[in-house]
Write a protein that holds these residues in place. Structure first.
Motif: not given
Length: 394
Positions: A282-289, A297-299
């Motif tokens: 969940a943390a990664s998905k929120q960060f990317v979004a 751009r993509t992180p």
């Protein structure tokens, strides 16, 4: 007795008012954070992604971390140790920062680390992880949210061993991170080296080295060239015809900062790391979004580990209620590492480097035709860096 009470009550009221005023002052005076990164030249994308990842949290929180206002003061190291030394002295002695974060390259970290930590300023490193500060030169004032320099290469070395490669050429710039990364690869790779090449950090023409690779005919090449160096190297690797015959294994060549420029030159390339944008927690998905929404751009991993640095500070400042003068309490709060990391679980080892899984990714074209990193294996789980036992911290 009544006279004594009459004198005491006003004094208590005054003390209470003073305490309240102090508390209000503490809550409204910003905590100062220095950001030191590579923000110009061919490697500028590295430092910029670090800065953007960190500021994503600060700006999402309305200019606060841990519920208290923060002021982030940015300085460019220019990839020059002498410039970095002047910058950190300004941050510490003139700007009176309580924390320094960022630090993109190992030669810069080694130049500033002792000064910053000797001044008892907390150093929240979000990229460089040279072996020295993981080992004998570690400090209780350092907290690294990225990795120790060998670790990504160790994952690729294990991958190469598992693939059965017998002869590999290794290549890297001739500075501390390059040496650490080659050491990490060799620690896990059990085959023979067909060649070991170290090039100047500012070298942009690899034709002589790639001619030698062609002559050696290895099973694969493992290379580390960060930022703009990686773009140049990978393009020349393709132009030399090697991408058709010799798999390119890498650390920090293929990432979100370089893929838009590399495109087909990176297709199929193997890369090691602690995180990729396809992570499903969940943390990664929120960060990317959030990152894609804000910056279009993509992180990269540089942004991810700096985002984690901001989350670490957010959790620590909340624990101490913004009282950064209580350094033992701040240190304990940072050491606890209680935040939702993009990598999943997060835990500091005795040397204040993360204990973490290390993955292998491959460059692919996604469903939208964009070049992206796809996680294909996790060769090393719960990896502890090779130098922690040399660190005197418990």
């Amino acid at each position: 007795m009544k006279s004594s009470l009459r004198r005491t009550v006003p004094a208590l009221v005054a003390l209470a008012a003073c305490a309240a005023a102090t508390q209000v002052h503490a809550q409204t005076t910003p905590v100062k954070i220095g950001f030191l990164g590579e923000l110009s030249g061919p490697q500028a994308a590295v430092g910029q992604d670090q800065y953007d990842g960190f500021m994503l949290v600060v700006e999402r929180n309305g200019g606060k971390l841990g519920g208290v206002p923060v002021q982030v003061i940015k300085e460019d190291s220019q990839l020059k140790p002498e410039v970095a030394n002047l910058a950190v002295r300004k941050l510490v002695e003139k700007d009176n920062v309580q924390f320094i974060t960022g630090v993109s390259f190992s030669n810069i970290m080694l130049a500033v680390h002792k000064y910053v930590t000797d001044k008892k300023v907390f150093l929240i490193g979000s990229n460089a992880g040279p072996s020295q500060i993981a080992g004998a030169q570690c400090s209780a004032y350092q907290f690294i949210t990225s990795w120790q320099g060998d670790q990504a290469a160790e994952a690729v070395g294990k991958y190469a061993a598992d693939k059965g490669y017998k002869r590999v050429v290794v290549m890297a710039p001739n500075y501390q991170a390059g040496k650490d990364i080659i050491t990490g690869f060799k620690r896990q790779y059990k085959g023979s080296l067909a060649g070991e090449m170290y090039t100047p950090l500012n070298q942009l023409d690899f034709s002589a080295e790639l001619t030698q690779v062609s002559a050696d005919k290895p099973d694969a090449v493992f290379a580390f060239y960060p930022g703009g160096l990686g773009i140049t190297f990978a393009r020349q690797y393709q132009q030399a015809g090697l991408s058709k015959s010799t798999p390119l294994l890498s650390a920090f060549i293929a990432d979100a900062t370089t893929l838009p420029a590399l495109r087909d030159a990176a297709l199929g390339m193997i890369s090691g790391g602690f995180w990729a944008p396809d992570f499903s927690n969940a943390a990664s998905k929120q960060f990317v979004a959030d990152f894609e929404r804000k910056y279009k751009r993509t992180p990269s991993n540089y942004a991810a580990q700096s985002y984690d640095a901001a989350l670490l500070l957010d959790s620590a400042l909340a624990k101490v209620k913004g009282n950064v003068a209580d350094k033992p309490a701040v240190m304990a709060a940072l050491k606890a590492g209680e935040f939702s990391s993009v990598r999943g679980s997060f835990k500091f080892n005795n040397n204040n480097f993360p204990i973490q899984d290390m993955h292998v990714m491959q460059v692919v074209k996604d469903d939208g035709g964009q070049f992206a990193l796809k996680t294909i294996a996790t060769p090393l789980k719960g990896l502890v860096d090779a130098y922690h036992d040399k660190c005197p911290l418990k």
